[in-house]
Design an enzyme around this catalytic site. Structure first.
Site, PDB file in Angstrom:
ATOM      1  N   GLY A  65       3.159  -2.573   8.978  1.00  0.00           N
ATOM      2  CA  GLY A  65       3.505  -2.730  10.389  1.00  0.00           C
ATOM      3  C   GLY A  65       4.989  -3.016  10.545  1.00  0.00           C
ATOM      4  O   GLY A  65       5.566  -3.744   9.748  1.00  0.00           O
TER       5      GLY A  65
ATOM      6  N   THR B  92       0.828  -1.218   0.000  1.00  0.00           N
ATOM      7  CA  THR B  92       0.000   0.000   0.000  1.00  0.00           C
ATOM      8  C   THR B  92       0.859   1.264   0.000  1.00  0.00           C
ATOM      9  O   THR B  92       1.884   1.327   0.672  1.00  0.00           O
ATOM     10  CB  THR B  92      -0.899  -0.016   1.248  1.00  0.00           C
ATOM     11  OG1 THR B  92      -1.746  -1.150   1.164  1.00  0.00           O
ATOM     12  CG2 THR B  92      -1.740   1.242   1.352  1.00  0.00           C
TER      13      THR B  92
ATOM     14  N   GLU C 212      -6.806  -4.940   3.805  1.00  0.00           N
ATOM     15  CA  GLU C 212      -6.846  -6.161   2.985  1.00  0.00           C
ATOM     16  C   GLU C 212      -8.051  -6.167   2.023  1.00  0.00           C
ATOM     17  O   GLU C 212      -8.759  -7.163   1.909  1.00  0.00           O
ATOM     18  CB  GLU C 212      -6.865  -7.406   3.884  1.00  0.00           C
ATOM     19  CG  GLU C 212      -5.595  -7.640   4.646  1.00  0.00           C
ATOM     20  CD  GLU C 212      -4.386  -7.858   3.738  1.00  0.00           C
ATOM     21  OE1 GLU C 212      -4.544  -8.425   2.645  1.00  0.00           O
ATOM     22  OE2 GLU C 212      -3.280  -7.425   4.133  1.00  0.00           O
TER      23      GLU C 212
END
Lengths: 666, 666
Positions: free
Chosen positions: A190, A151, A433
């Site tokens: 993350g 992303t 997602e």
């Protein structure tokens, strides 16, 4: 911690008419699975330094991260130490599937999470054998910490729009990674901010002047000795969020950063030394991982909702408020039928989602093994199922967690209840997602396609076969669970048909097919939802029947009550659709309402048993309102006293601001 | 800050076909009111030290509080300085009604909030003349800071259950305040923890051995010089919450704490020196304040939802994603009809709630002045209206704020978007000032009573008069706005009737009336909602017509499109009810769906204009995604860089934990 258990909870546990341990074993998969899970939880959660003394919410953002890194290291070692070498990989997976140890330690998740969930799987799925051997070994031994960056600031669900480029330079046999714009910055991964030193990066490949699509590259981000970002690499964290604040989400930009040719992961596509691009044999092969993540999400929704409803049901058994009858004392709020209406559907939903996730997992494994053999026939059906299930379960779980939270009144607003944090975890799944509306429209596309295939007499895949039924007059209604499921299929059929008719209508009015699709998209999402509801209802019913046959009578009974409750709840909730597409009458509706109210009463005495059976230990619930001893008020006060503000009777701001202010001097 | 405005937003503003300033004036009440509000906002928000350099979310819990006290003092002075002495009290109130300056300064609210919203009003409403003179003067000059303590750890909405006691001792002419249990501790009041030094406390009065109900006492909590809690008073903060963390919510316990007799607020009831209790002439007189707070909440829901939808619409105009047509480039996501479906209803809801709040305010003032004359006839109707409106608008606003947030994809999960914090503020209203389900059941009680009155031929109050219509065959349907409103009334009538029938059915089966009520309560809440929906729809329609007659043509047109959109949206949303209780046909439904899709297309070009007209300055929006210049990505990055974690390239946790861990030494 006192051993005294709240009297009302004790009474509730006496009232329960099925064997709670039997249900726990059923949910875990077997008696042995329960034992394995508990052994792991007990051992890991007793590790020194793993659980916080001062609740996380009192720390600053920076302190939260530093504390999380400390705990992530402790947790990794504790899990390694507790690992039972006698278990098979499948058994280990089962334990992890049901356990929420991470939630006990971080309230959300670890800065290492993506290392395990995305980085290693990406290498396994996309690296060639040589790459795999080298990198998986290093990653598994935690010599390096990785993450996965797809992303960007400007693009999420629409992968083709990603802007990061990897341009091959045959002179030096290197790829040049570059972020041509601000929106090309990777954003969200993350662990990316300050934790990971390696990363799998998805970028637009250019070689020999041609664009060759999105490809994966394994990129070193930071020096292994100093942890300093390498030249040409810009790193940082994206800032505070609604949840996942200990996950260390980061951004990543490239300034003509060069990497060696062998850092492109080349299992599927390759770039040869001279820059020749060799296409992947099958571009759909990487599909599988994406689908698998969605299967995992459906299961996570079941688990997190189970945490929330455990907290809310136990609190509702302890909380006494108001009057039902004059001078009869204050009843437990669980005795209010409105409260039962809010909570029991959440219990049933956990079972429904969990059984659906199991079904989906089996389908995933079946399709995967077919894929290995080169058979991709069932991939579209798996994809369509996973899309709508991820969307509908994350929407439902979000709404129901909030319902659990607000059913606890003001106390559910306290972070010490842990309900706000559970909501933060669950609602994130609505947009990550694959954004839910986009996913619903992908399922809709399959449905419309199936509809057209049916009209030309082709055979449809099993989950959509009902679309080939003839639409004649309204479906004849009956109030049984099977009758309702049939009704829901009829609704889905009717809605897909109506959406197809709407698309045609808009095209007749002169719109391009894409614009007609867009104009109809609200109806298409609704059709997709109807399909998904029908699917969950029928899967829940059939899987519950299939898996409970060997259970004892009382347990079987309460589980089938939950199936019935779930089915009728959704029938009443979607009455408009049923009235439009079936012959359900006003009398049928009254009857359903009556049965629904009756079912709430039947489930009431077993409510605490049903949530006890989810078997979350107190550390995993992490909630003042939901602990197994029901010491709600004592725990609320104990937790409040941990606030650093309560360490001093007078805060310094009195002397600095309030006193001069009240004396008119400020 | 660059003056450059995003090109897409500029284009949107050009496309808008009505006068945005005219709509702003309409929303403010007049041209002058807009001027007054803007003057105040500009002056106050330019005050040095009032806005944060480091966003609040990076501070620790304790630092947040200390910073909030500092800012509360600055804000108080700034507001005093900016006050226009030429404005009437009503004009000042208008400004505050629409302005959200507090939200710019605190993201939630000030630790002084309850001093103004509850402490001073409580004294005004419940103190006798002498008490009023002394205490209002001190409170207005901020010589003392107060709060209002009613809710306890064990009791919220059910006021009769409060446990704190105030026992009169005629020997010393004192009241003894006591918290007999842990659950008797006051819990929640804003400012109570470390800010306030005085408090109005609601306690069970005992005198001459008799219980005399809940009465108000003005109690000094802390020494005015040292701020130390007085002997017998236990104070602290209740801990971190989903929102309102700068409000300093506290707990308060009493250990036989003595106060003088004149500290009971004696406007309504009195205790004489010898302990004789003199009852209040009318116990319903204090009702008014509670109702007023609910009116304020309905308005706050409109304001906060307006903030959220401003952010989401502007972001949706700037964000480009995916493809509608091949090679046509990425469209603004606002062009997706699913996105319009998510957002435009929120714009319409702001108008609907705001006009309903204005209607309710007028009714409140009318009823209040009647009360002064001793006429209480309309009080029950006002109460019933305020209960369901507070509940339904807070539920709707919560759901729609979340819809706005998730419509922004992952970026809506960032605190820098401010959408999570707005949700925190709005969802709190679901459980505070009367838990929503309890309030809905109070309205239901009025509806059932009205139903019974109608059956004996009595005349009903205006908002419920439709309940005296005969239920014959299904209501004849027509698709006009008025037809839909009539349909909704018919639904409410039908649902109240069905609930009454259900209660009778359960009583016939042998249940006590209270148990029959409880068994029917899910249906009763639904009946209450149906009544409330019909009420909001008809009020929105009639108030919009009444207040827009002098507006220019294009503005009138877009406002009436919003009314139509709102009405049809709810018709489609509540289709099951309409199908059960009216003659609406499948063809009618198709037609409504068609009109709805058409309306979305008509509103689309005016969407940015509609949210611009809410006229929130950037400081009040406080959002990376919603600023008026549309520099979404630049702001996201600028805000991220403010995170203290980004001040250093390598966090200390690397040296302390990660490095030794990766080297296998930890």
């Amino acid at each position: 911690m006192s051993a005294k258990v709240n009297q009302d909870l004790l009474e509730e546990r006496k009232k329960c008419d099925f064997n709670v341990e039997e249900l726990t074993n059923y949910l875990d998969g077997s008696v042995q699975a329960t034992t394995n899970r508990r052994k792991l939880e007990t051992k890991v959660l007793s590790t020194k330094g793993l659980l916080d003394d001062v609740p996380e919410e009192y720390l600053s953002h920076k302190e939260k991260y530093e504390n999380a890194v400390r705990k992530a290291v402790v947790l990794y070692r504790a899990l390694k130490d507790a690992e039972d070498p006698n278990l098979t990989e499948q058994e280990k997976a089962n334990v992890i599937y049901r356990s929420l140890i991470n939630s006990a330690v971080f309230k959300d998740n670890s800065p290492f999470a993506l290392h395990f969930v995305m980085f290693i799987p990406a290498i396994l799925g996309q690296a060639d054998e040589e790459q795999k051997k080298y990198w998986v070994k290093r990653a598994s031994k935690m010599e390096i910490i990785g993450t996965y960056a797809q992303t960007e600031l400007g693009h999420g669900t629409f992968i083709r729009g990603l802007e990061t480029t990897a341009t091959y330079d045959p002179k030096t046999e290197e790829f040049v990674l570059h972020s041509p714009t601000l929106t090309a910055y990777k954003w969200w991964p993350g662990g990316l901010a300050h934790t990971a030193n390696y990363c799998v990066v998805m970028a637009q490949l250019y070689t020999q002047g041609k664009s060759c699509g999105i490809q994966p590259f394994l990129i070193q981000l930071r020096d292994e000795e100093t942890h300093m970002p390498l030249p040409g690499i810009k790193l940082g964290e994206i800032g505070a969020k609604l949840g996942f604040n200990t996950v260390n989400n980061g951004f990543l930009g490239f300034e003509n950063h060069r990497i060696k040719r062998d850092r492109m992961l080349m299992k599927n596509a390759q770039v040869l030394k001279d820059g020749t691009f060799k296409k992947s044999l099958n571009s759909k092969l990487t599909y599988g991982t994406m689908v698998y993540v969605r299967v995992v999400i459906v299961n996570a929704m079941a688990n997190q909702l189970a945490r929330a409803v455990t907290i809310a049901v136990r609190y509702s058994a302890v909380r006494r408020q108001s009057e039902l009858k004059p001078d009869a004392g204050e009843p437990q709020i669980l005795d209010y039928v409105t409260q039962q209406h809010k909570l029991f559907i959440a219990i049933a939903s956990c079972h429904a989602f969990s059984l659906t996730a199991q079904w989906l997992t089996r389908m995933y494994h079946k399709v995967s093994s077919e894929l290995e053999k080169g058979n991709m026939d069932e991939l579209p059906e798996l994809h369509a199922s996973a899309c709508c299930l991820k969307a509908v379960t994350s929407w439902d779980a979000s709404a129901m967690v909030e319902r659990c939270r607000t059913s606890c009144g003001g106390h559910g607003y306290m972070l010490s209840s842990n309900l706000p944090q559970i909501y933060g975890l669950v609602t994130a799944a609505v947009t990550y997602e694959g954004e839910n509306t986009v996913l619903m429209l992908q399922t809709a596309r399959s449905l419309v396609k199936a509809w057209e295939q049916a009209s030309t007499g082709q055979t449809l895949s099993p989950t959509m076969s009902y679309l080939s039924e003839k639409i004649g007059s309204k479906q004849k209604w009956d109030n049984s669970v099977d009758g309702i499921i049939k009704g829901f299929r009829r609704v889905a059929l009717g809605k897909v048909g109506a959406a197809v008719a709407s698309i045609k209508k808009y095209m007749k009015r002169g719109l391009a097919p894409e614009d007609a699709w867009n104009m109809t998209s609200v109806q298409l999402v609704a059709a997709s939802e109807a399909h998904c509801r029908a699917f969950i209802l029928s899967t829940y019913k059939s899987e519950a029947e299939r898996t409970t046959s060997s259970l004892s009578g009382p347990l079987k009974k309460v589980l089938s009550q939950l199936v019935e409750l779930y089915t009728i709840y959704w029938a009443l909730e979607k009455l408009g659709d049923l009235l439009l597409y079936t012959s359900i009458s006003e009398a049928d509706v009254r009857q359903l309402q009556d049965t629904y109210e009756e079912l709430l009463g039947k489930i009431r005495p077993n409510a605490v048993g049903l949530v006890d059976a989810f078997d979350f230990c107190d550390q995993i619930l992490n909630s003042t309102l939901g602990a197994s001893d029901g010491r709600v008020y004592e725990r609320l006060m104990e937790e409040a006293l941990k606030s650093p503000l309560n360490a001093e009777p007078v805060n310094q701001s009195f002397h600095k601001y309030l006193k001069p202010f009240m004396q008119g001097k400020l």
